[in-house]
Design a protein around this motif. Structure first.
Motif, PDB file in Angstrom:
ATOM      1  N   GLN A  36       0.814  -1.216   0.000  1.00 12.35           N
ATOM      2  CA  GLN A  36       0.000   0.000   0.000  1.00 12.35           C
ATOM      3  C   GLN A  36       0.845   1.262   0.000  1.00 12.35           C
ATOM      4  O   GLN A  36       0.397   2.311  -0.478  1.00 12.35           O
ATOM      5  CB  GLN A  36      -0.980  -0.021   1.177  1.00 12.35           C
ATOM      6  CG  GLN A  36      -2.053  -1.083   1.026  1.00 12.35           C
ATOM      7  CD  GLN A  36      -3.255  -0.858   1.907  1.00 12.35           C
ATOM      8  OE1 GLN A  36      -3.446   0.207   2.470  1.00 12.35           O
ATOM      9  NE2 GLN A  36      -4.101  -1.877   2.018  1.00 12.35           N
ATOM     10  N   GLY A  77       0.869   2.173  -3.435  1.00 18.57           N
ATOM     11  CA  GLY A  77      -0.424   2.264  -4.108  1.00 18.57           C
ATOM     12  C   GLY A  77      -0.942   0.946  -4.619  1.00 18.57           C
ATOM     13  O   GLY A  77      -1.787   0.917  -5.525  1.00 18.57           O
ATOM     14  N   ARG A  87      -3.532  -2.529  -8.243  1.00 18.72           N
ATOM     15  CA  ARG A  87      -3.510  -1.162  -7.766  1.00 18.72           C
ATOM     16  C   ARG A  87      -4.646  -0.957  -6.773  1.00 18.72           C
ATOM     17  O   ARG A  87      -5.717  -1.562  -6.905  1.00 18.72           O
ATOM     18  CB  ARG A  87      -3.668  -0.189  -8.936  1.00 18.72           C
ATOM     19  CG  ARG A  87      -2.502  -0.235  -9.915  1.00 18.72           C
ATOM     20  CD  ARG A  87      -2.738   0.659 -11.105  1.00 18.72           C
ATOM     21  NE  ARG A  87      -1.635   0.560 -12.055  1.00 18.72           N
ATOM     22  CZ  ARG A  87      -1.636   1.116 -13.252  1.00 18.72           C
ATOM     23  NH1 ARG A  87      -2.691   1.811 -13.659  1.00 18.72           N
ATOM     24  NH2 ARG A  87      -0.586   0.988 -14.047  1.00 18.72           N
ATOM     25  N   PRO A 115      -7.873   0.524  -5.161  1.00 16.99           N
ATOM     26  CA  PRO A 115      -9.025   1.140  -5.832  1.00 16.99           C
ATOM     27  C   PRO A 115      -9.071   2.646  -5.569  1.00 16.99           C
ATOM     28  O   PRO A 115      -8.726   3.117  -4.486  1.00 16.99           O
ATOM     29  CB  PRO A 115     -10.221   0.426  -5.203  1.00 16.99           C
ATOM     30  CG  PRO A 115      -9.726  -0.077  -3.889  1.00 16.99           C
ATOM     31  CD  PRO A 115      -8.278  -0.396  -4.086  1.00 16.99           C
ATOM     32  N   GLU A 116      -9.516   3.369  -6.569  1.00 21.33           N
ATOM     33  CA  GLU A 116      -9.662   4.818  -6.430  1.00 21.33           C
ATOM     34  C   GLU A 116     -10.806   5.173  -5.491  1.00 21.33           C
ATOM     35  O   GLU A 116     -10.758   6.188  -4.784  1.00 21.33           O
ATOM     36  CB  GLU A 116      -9.915   5.406  -7.822  1.00 21.33           C
ATOM     37  CG  GLU A 116     -10.031   6.913  -7.869  1.00 21.33           C
ATOM     38  CD  GLU A 116     -10.290   7.424  -9.277  1.00 21.33           C
ATOM     39  OE1 GLU A 116     -10.528   8.631  -9.415  1.00 21.33           O
ATOM     40  OE2 GLU A 116     -10.259   6.612 -10.223  1.00 21.33           O
ATOM     41  N   ARG A 117     -11.825   4.325  -5.482  1.00 28.72           N
ATOM     42  CA  ARG A 117     -13.007   4.611  -4.665  1.00 28.72           C
ATOM     43  C   ARG A 117     -13.532   3.320  -4.071  1.00 28.72           C
ATOM     44  O   ARG A 117     -13.585   2.284  -4.731  1.00 28.72           O
ATOM     45  CB  ARG A 117     -14.089   5.250  -5.572  1.00 28.72           C
ATOM     46  CG  ARG A 117     -15.273   5.843  -4.838  1.00 28.72           C
ATOM     47  CD  ARG A 117     -15.044   7.310  -4.539  1.00 28.72           C
ATOM     48  NE  ARG A 117     -16.116   7.835  -3.698  1.00 28.72           N
ATOM     49  CZ  ARG A 117     -17.231   8.388  -4.185  1.00 28.72           C
ATOM     50  NH1 ARG A 117     -17.404   8.496  -5.484  1.00 28.72           N
ATOM     51  NH2 ARG A 117     -18.139   8.860  -3.345  1.00 28.72           N
ATOM     52  N   ALA A 142     -15.928  -1.292  -5.381  1.00 27.20           N
ATOM     53  CA  ALA A 142     -14.619  -0.648  -5.423  1.00 27.20           C
ATOM     54  C   ALA A 142     -14.107  -0.600  -6.846  1.00 27.20           C
ATOM     55  O   ALA A 142     -14.532  -1.365  -7.717  1.00 27.20           O
ATOM     56  CB  ALA A 142     -13.625  -1.394  -4.530  1.00 27.20           C
ATOM     57  N   CYS A 197     -12.124   2.132 -10.044  1.00 24.04           N
ATOM     58  CA  CYS A 197     -12.083   3.512 -10.521  1.00 24.04           C
ATOM     59  C   CYS A 197     -13.382   4.192 -10.110  1.00 24.04           C
ATOM     60  O   CYS A 197     -14.434   3.541 -10.041  1.00 24.04           O
ATOM     61  CB  CYS A 197     -11.918   3.552 -12.030  1.00 24.04           C
ATOM     62  SG  CYS A 197     -10.384   2.811 -12.627  1.00 24.04           S
ATOM     63  N   ALA A 198     -13.322   5.483  -9.828  1.00 23.42           N
ATOM     64  CA  ALA A 198     -14.467   6.176  -9.236  1.00 23.42           C
ATOM     65  C   ALA A 198     -15.758   5.928  -9.999  1.00 23.42           C
ATOM     66  O   ALA A 198     -16.775   5.543  -9.417  1.00 23.42           O
ATOM     67  CB  ALA A 198     -14.167   7.669  -9.149  1.00 23.42           C
TER      68      ALA A 198
END
Length: 434
Positions: free
Chosen positions: A103, A106, A193, A195-197, A252, A254-255
């Motif tokens: 983490q 990322g 990676r 998650p963005e969201r 979860a 990408c946004a």
């Protein structure tokens, strides 16, 4: 360097037996600092029991007086490839430490068993571990690209970490083998990676039947929630909900993708009559996801006459509710029985039971604990359910492993006999099946 000490895992029955005066024997323990030292130990001709974090709950680590225990805790190298999204971790790396290191860059392994703070990479692979985010990321066998393994004669094998190969993935023989075929010294693992969201919520369902129907609908629509767990009414009380069943769901990615999936999940659940409880149940669950620690388990087993355990099985959707109700009724006749459902697939899910109770003395507690297991395993086998979803076999399931494997038990014997003809690798692996 070596030392003599008692060695065991977190098998509740083992703890109960030690509490009753049946002490674990002291054995010789060596802590290799390199792969070469692991090879030397196996060439010694001794019977060997590999040891990770000792977080297993099925008694796979229960060495006998003359056994040599290999404590792999000093094998802790980590290599991270951010281009190919592959990490190589040695067997003694703690799961939580690996996740922390990932983490920082990322990334995530996406593998979160409740024992993550104390479980090692070698232990998670050897017990065929499954984590809380398996619906999205898969179980440990889906994350393993290759293994570095020392065979019983000291031979070192390494499987190339390719995305996939048309050749047989023979390293998978060691995933779930509980150290019965050799010693895993490192694993090449797929990473992702972060998650963005992440969007998580709690939902109330009136009963287990409709809760399971909701889980089945979500998974069979090919949605891939980060987390999808259903607590039956009794277990929901322990999660802070006073009525009905609690369903924890998170999307979860990408946004835009996470928001779209969360919207589909919400519409689906609302259409099935679920009540939206908002984000608070998710946040509460997230904060407590590792609370069932080994220390807490041992504390619960300290009082004389107490018994506590977890038993997980897996069944197809068509048999899951009936299997759950039969096991729940059986366990409720022994003590307090709770259940949650997790790790759902398009074809079925895991039912995870927690049992607790007390008896007049330790002998009666052991008898009650034994009745709980005997009835649960019998019910699972009668209904075609898997006798274990992710906790492994060890000594806990020794009496039922052959029935659970069916004819494949003979294949296991052939493989074990070929790789370990002298029977020197972990005698407790897969219930000692040889």
């Amino acid at each position: 360097m070596s030392e003599r000490r008692a060695v065991h895992d977190a098998w509740p029955e083992g703890t109960m037996r030690r509490r009753a005066g049946q002490a674990a024997p002291e054995v010789e323990v060596v802590r290799p600092r390199s792969v070469d030292e692991v090879r030397d130990a196996l060439r010694s001709g001794r019977r060997v029991v590999p040891l990770g974090g000792g977080s297993g709950v099925c008694g796979a680590v229960a060495p006998e007086p003359d056994d040599l225990v290999l404590d792999l805790g000093d094998l802790r190298e980590i290599e991270i490839d951010e281009v190919d999204l592959v990490c190589r971790a040695q067997a003694g790396v703690l799961g939580l430490e690996l996740e922390r290191r990932l983490q920082e860059r990322g990334l995530t392994l996406g593998h979160f068993p409740s024992s993550l703070p104390v479980a090692t990479v070698g232990g998670m692979v050897s017990t065929r571990s499954c984590g809380q985010e398996s619906t999205r990321h898969g179980a440990i066998e889906d994350l393993v690209m290759g293994l570095e393994v020392v065979l019983p004669d000291g031979t070192l094998l390494e499987a190339a970490a390719q995305p996939r190969s048309g050749l047989p993935a023979l390293h998978q023989l060691f995933v779930g083998a509980e150290g019965g075929l050799g010693v895993i010294v490192s694993a090449a693992l797929r990473v992702r990676r972060l998650p963005e969201r992440v969007l998580g919520r709690g939902w109330r369902l009136p009963d287990v039947h409709r809760g399971l129907e909701a889980m089945r609908e979500l998974t069979q629509r090919d949605l891939r929630p980060l987390v999808l767990r259903l607590y039956d009414p009794e277990d929901a009380l322990f999660q802070g909900q006073s009525e009905g069943c609690l369903l924890i769901v998170a999307a979860a990615g990408c946004a835009g993708v996470a928001e779209a999936e969360a919207a589909v999940i919400g519409r689906t659940l609302s259409g099935l009559g679920a009540e939206d409880l908002g984000e608070e149940p998710w946040n509460r669950w997230l904060a407590r996801r590792f609370d069932l620690s080994l220390e807490r388990l041992q504390q619960m087993l300290e009082p004389q006459g107490s018994f506590v355990d977890t038993i997980e099985v897996a069944a197809r959707w068509s048999a899951l509710e009936e299997t759950y109700r039969a096991i729940k009724a059986h366990l409720s006749g022994v003590g307090l029985a709770l259940c949650h459902f997790g790790h759902p697939y398009g074809q079925g899910a895991c039912a995870y039971f927690t049992l607790a109770g007390s008896a007049d003395d330790d002998e009666a507690a052991l008898a009650a604990h034994s009745r709980a297991w005997e009835g649960t395993m019998a019910i699972a086998l009668e209904r075609g359910a898997a006798i274990s979803h992710h906790h492994g076999v060890g000594r806990a399931r020794a009496r039922w492993v052959e029935a659970g494997l069916g004819g494949w038990a003979d294949v296991w014997r052939l493989v074990r006999g070929a790789l370990d003809p002298e029977g020197r690798m972990n005698p407790g692996a897969l219930g000692g099946l040889r």
